[in-house]
Design a protein around this motif. Sequence first.
Motif, PDB file in Angstrom:
ATOM      1  N   VAL A 120       0.841  -1.199   0.000  1.00 23.60           N
ATOM      2  CA  VAL A 120       0.000   0.000   0.000  1.00 23.60           C
ATOM      3  C   VAL A 120       0.871   1.241   0.000  1.00 23.60           C
ATOM      4  O   VAL A 120       0.634   2.190  -0.758  1.00 23.60           O
ATOM      5  CB  VAL A 120      -0.943  -0.008   1.215  1.00 23.60           C
ATOM      6  CG1 VAL A 120      -1.693   1.326   1.309  1.00 23.60           C
ATOM      7  CG2 VAL A 120      -1.933  -1.156   1.116  1.00 23.60           C
ATOM      8  N   GLU A 121       1.897   1.247   0.840  1.00 22.19           N
ATOM      9  CA  GLU A 121       2.781   2.415   0.924  1.00 22.19           C
ATOM     10  C   GLU A 121       3.533   2.611  -0.388  1.00 22.19           C
ATOM     11  O   GLU A 121       3.751   3.737  -0.826  1.00 22.19           O
ATOM     12  CB  GLU A 121       3.767   2.225   2.078  1.00 22.19           C
ATOM     13  CG  GLU A 121       3.129   2.216   3.463  1.00 22.19           C
ATOM     14  CD  GLU A 121       2.590   3.571   3.870  1.00 22.19           C
ATOM     15  OE1 GLU A 121       2.982   4.585   3.257  1.00 22.19           O
ATOM     16  OE2 GLU A 121       1.757   3.615   4.797  1.00 22.19           O
ATOM     17  N   ALA A 122       3.930   1.513  -1.026  1.00 21.51           N
ATOM     18  CA  ALA A 122       4.674   1.617  -2.283  1.00 21.51           C
ATOM     19  C   ALA A 122       3.836   2.233  -3.386  1.00 21.51           C
ATOM     20  O   ALA A 122       4.352   2.903  -4.279  1.00 21.51           O
ATOM     21  CB  ALA A 122       5.170   0.239  -2.708  1.00 21.51           C
ATOM     22  N   LYS A 123       2.523   1.985  -3.340  1.00 26.48           N
ATOM     23  CA  LYS A 123       1.623   2.497  -4.369  1.00 26.48           C
ATOM     24  C   LYS A 123       0.938   3.792  -3.977  1.00 26.48           C
ATOM     25  O   LYS A 123       0.076   4.288  -4.680  1.00 26.48           O
ATOM     26  CB  LYS A 123       0.548   1.446  -4.682  1.00 26.48           C
ATOM     27  CG  LYS A 123       1.095   0.133  -5.206  1.00 26.48           C
ATOM     28  CD  LYS A 123       1.771   0.317  -6.554  1.00 26.48           C
ATOM     29  CE  LYS A 123       2.243  -1.021  -7.095  1.00 26.48           C
ATOM     30  NZ  LYS A 123       2.899  -0.874  -8.403  1.00 26.48           N
ATOM     31  N   THR A 158       0.332  12.949   0.832  1.00 26.73           N
ATOM     32  CA  THR A 158       0.133  11.548   0.472  1.00 26.73           C
ATOM     33  C   THR A 158      -1.240  11.107   0.900  1.00 26.73           C
ATOM     34  O   THR A 158      -1.732  11.495   1.952  1.00 26.73           O
ATOM     35  CB  THR A 158       1.192  10.667   1.159  1.00 26.73           C
ATOM     36  OG1 THR A 158       1.112  10.851   2.562  1.00 26.73           O
ATOM     37  CG2 THR A 158       2.587  11.003   0.666  1.00 26.73           C
ATOM     38  N   ASP A 159      -1.863  10.280   0.081  1.00 27.06           N
ATOM     39  CA  ASP A 159      -3.218   9.833   0.375  1.00 27.06           C
ATOM     40  C   ASP A 159      -3.342   8.368  -0.001  1.00 27.06           C
ATOM     41  O   ASP A 159      -3.063   7.994  -1.136  1.00 27.06           O
ATOM     42  CB  ASP A 159      -4.221  10.670  -0.415  1.00 27.06           C
ATOM     43  CG  ASP A 159      -5.646  10.272  -0.113  1.00 27.06           C
ATOM     44  OD1 ASP A 159      -6.011  10.260   1.070  1.00 27.06           O
ATOM     45  OD2 ASP A 159      -6.392   9.957  -1.064  1.00 27.06           O
ATOM     46  N   SER A 160      -3.731   7.541   0.965  1.00 25.16           N
ATOM     47  CA  SER A 160      -3.864   6.110   0.711  1.00 25.16           C
ATOM     48  C   SER A 160      -5.313   5.688   0.797  1.00 25.16           C
ATOM     49  O   SER A 160      -6.037   6.105   1.705  1.00 25.16           O
ATOM     50  CB  SER A 160      -3.043   5.310   1.726  1.00 25.16           C
ATOM     51  OG  SER A 160      -1.671   5.554   1.571  1.00 25.16           O
ATOM     52  N   PHE A 180      -5.572   1.091  -3.755  1.00 24.26           N
ATOM     53  CA  PHE A 180      -4.982  -0.242  -3.726  1.00 24.26           C
ATOM     54  C   PHE A 180      -6.114  -1.246  -3.533  1.00 24.26           C
ATOM     55  O   PHE A 180      -6.926  -1.103  -2.624  1.00 24.26           O
ATOM     56  CB  PHE A 180      -3.970  -0.356  -2.585  1.00 24.26           C
ATOM     57  CG  PHE A 180      -3.203  -1.644  -2.579  1.00 24.26           C
ATOM     58  CD1 PHE A 180      -2.057  -1.785  -3.334  1.00 24.26           C
ATOM     59  CD2 PHE A 180      -3.632  -2.723  -1.814  1.00 24.26           C
ATOM     60  CE1 PHE A 180      -1.343  -2.973  -3.340  1.00 24.26           C
ATOM     61  CE2 PHE A 180      -2.929  -3.914  -1.808  1.00 24.26           C
ATOM     62  CZ  PHE A 180      -1.782  -4.048  -2.571  1.00 24.26           C
ATOM     63  N   TYR A 181      -6.183  -2.245  -4.393  1.00 23.58           N
ATOM     64  CA  TYR A 181      -7.276  -3.209  -4.377  1.00 23.58           C
ATOM     65  C   TYR A 181      -6.837  -4.514  -3.701  1.00 23.58           C
ATOM     66  O   TYR A 181      -5.798  -5.082  -4.055  1.00 23.58           O
ATOM     67  CB  TYR A 181      -7.752  -3.510  -5.801  1.00 23.58           C
ATOM     68  CG  TYR A 181      -8.379  -2.326  -6.490  1.00 23.58           C
ATOM     69  CD1 TYR A 181      -9.755  -2.120  -6.446  1.00 23.58           C
ATOM     70  CD2 TYR A 181      -7.599  -1.405  -7.179  1.00 23.58           C
ATOM     71  CE1 TYR A 181     -10.336  -1.030  -7.082  1.00 23.58           C
ATOM     72  CE2 TYR A 181      -8.170  -0.305  -7.808  1.00 23.58           C
ATOM     73  CZ  TYR A 181      -9.542  -0.128  -7.751  1.00 23.58           C
ATOM     74  OH  TYR A 181     -10.111   0.960  -8.378  1.00 23.58           O
ATOM     75  N   ILE A 182      -7.628  -4.967  -2.745  1.00 23.93           N
ATOM     76  CA  ILE A 182      -7.391  -6.264  -2.101  1.00 23.93           C
ATOM     77  C   ILE A 182      -8.596  -7.151  -2.391  1.00 23.93           C
ATOM     78  O   ILE A 182      -9.721  -6.835  -2.015  1.00 23.93           O
ATOM     79  CB  ILE A 182      -7.198  -6.117  -0.582  1.00 23.93           C
ATOM     80  CG1 ILE A 182      -5.975  -5.258  -0.270  1.00 23.93           C
ATOM     81  CG2 ILE A 182      -7.052  -7.498   0.074  1.00 23.93           C
ATOM     82  CD1 ILE A 182      -5.744  -5.032   1.223  1.00 23.93           C
ATOM     83  N   LEU A 239      -2.795  -4.199  -7.042  1.00 23.65           N
ATOM     84  CA  LEU A 239      -3.697  -5.303  -6.726  1.00 23.65           C
ATOM     85  C   LEU A 239      -3.008  -6.371  -5.889  1.00 23.65           C
ATOM     86  O   LEU A 239      -1.843  -6.698  -6.103  1.00 23.65           O
ATOM     87  CB  LEU A 239      -4.196  -5.918  -8.038  1.00 23.65           C
ATOM     88  CG  LEU A 239      -4.986  -7.215  -7.989  1.00 23.65           C
ATOM     89  CD1 LEU A 239      -6.330  -7.001  -7.309  1.00 23.65           C
ATOM     90  CD2 LEU A 239      -5.175  -7.756  -9.399  1.00 23.65           C
ATOM     91  N   HIS A 240      -3.756  -6.916  -4.928  1.00 20.21           N
ATOM     92  CA  HIS A 240      -3.281  -8.079  -4.182  1.00 20.21           C
ATOM     93  C   HIS A 240      -4.472  -9.000  -3.932  1.00 20.21           C
ATOM     94  O   HIS A 240      -5.523  -8.556  -3.480  1.00 20.21           O
ATOM     95  CB  HIS A 240      -2.649  -7.677  -2.853  1.00 20.21           C
ATOM     96  CG  HIS A 240      -1.999  -8.828  -2.141  1.00 20.21           C
ATOM     97  ND1 HIS A 240      -0.712  -9.224  -2.393  1.00 20.21           N
ATOM     98  CD2 HIS A 240      -2.472  -9.674  -1.197  1.00 20.21           C
ATOM     99  CE1 HIS A 240      -0.409 -10.269  -1.632  1.00 20.21           C
ATOM    100  NE2 HIS A 240      -1.470 -10.561  -0.897  1.00 20.21           N
TER     101      HIS A 240
END
Length: 372
Positions: A166-169, A214-216, A318-320, A344-345
């Motif tokens: 998540v942090e990487a993306k 930054t926004d996650s 980020f998609y889980i 994606l994960h």
Amino acid sequence: MKLVSAVIILAICYLVQKALYRKYWMKGLGADISFSRDFIECGESAELIEVVTNDKFLPLPAFHLKFSVDKSLKFDDIVNSKVTDLYHKNELFTIMGHQRITRRLSFTGTMRGVVGINNASILVRDLFMTDVYAARVPHTDRLYVFPAKLRNDRFKMFFRGIIGEVEAKRSLIEDSLTFRGIREYQHFDTYRSINWKKSAGAGELMVNMYGYTTDSKVRILLNLDNDIMIETNKLLEEAISLVSSISLELLKKGIGVSVVTNGTDAEGGSLPEIREGAEISHSITIDRMLTEIAGSRGKDLFLEILKEETAHLRSDTFYIVISPYARKDMIEVLDKMSDKGAALHMIVPCYDEYPYVSDRTYSAGWEVPINV
């Protein structure tokens, strides 16, 4: 003669009390059954509170309060109880006139689900224990037993991998609240960034400059179908617990979470999408929805959900995907999702004796002991 007089007096007393109880037994009589909390986590304890009130002069020597609850609630005191498909309770009270009695029964929630009070009724006997009066007690109180949270070292290590992805993306998004200054207009600037007042004074177009933040955001997609015929419920419960546990840990870090599933409630109705939220209290909203899951609308509908997500991919998300089902038709859709640039994960709950072997970098198995 004295014996006859005593019999006559006893008969009169009996008839009088019979008439009084027939007319007034329900007057001022109240019974309430409620849970001490609105929700608990699986494994937590709470209390069932019984309050009976007799607000009249007539005593009630034998007052029975009967009800049933789901047997997944394990009570500390099992006296006057019977367990079949439900936990049946028969509480006996002796209540004097104008008296209120409160009892608290401790229990532990052992399974996810929405628990209600079923078949509540009262049964009253008169002083001579000959006549019986009964009535239904309407109750609407419900308890949510939230999914079990995964807190072992294996999950902590697994989550560290998730949060690393998540942090990487994490997307860089311009923050309009952080003003950094003025500069000349460039061809890639938007018109809404132009500062017309400064432009008029400078004789050329000038634009506002802003800082970046930054926004996650994480979107969890839960499928409640699988392709294993043994102990299917165990894998589905593990999938639900994964959603609940991952959501909670993400929210603790201030990361926005949304959830969509093909699950249904007890009446077969569709469950609403949980829109994005980043407050820690958002975990309660997510857990309430997860607790109501009682079935599935099917794998094909979940594939349609994935296709819809693919058509409207969000670059800041980020998609889980959590799914015990991971056959070719689903992998093909996820491949398209990945090819379009989705972060994606995929997590595949599976039994340790039948591990999931992944040939995609975005997917991995989550093994569940089959014999525990």
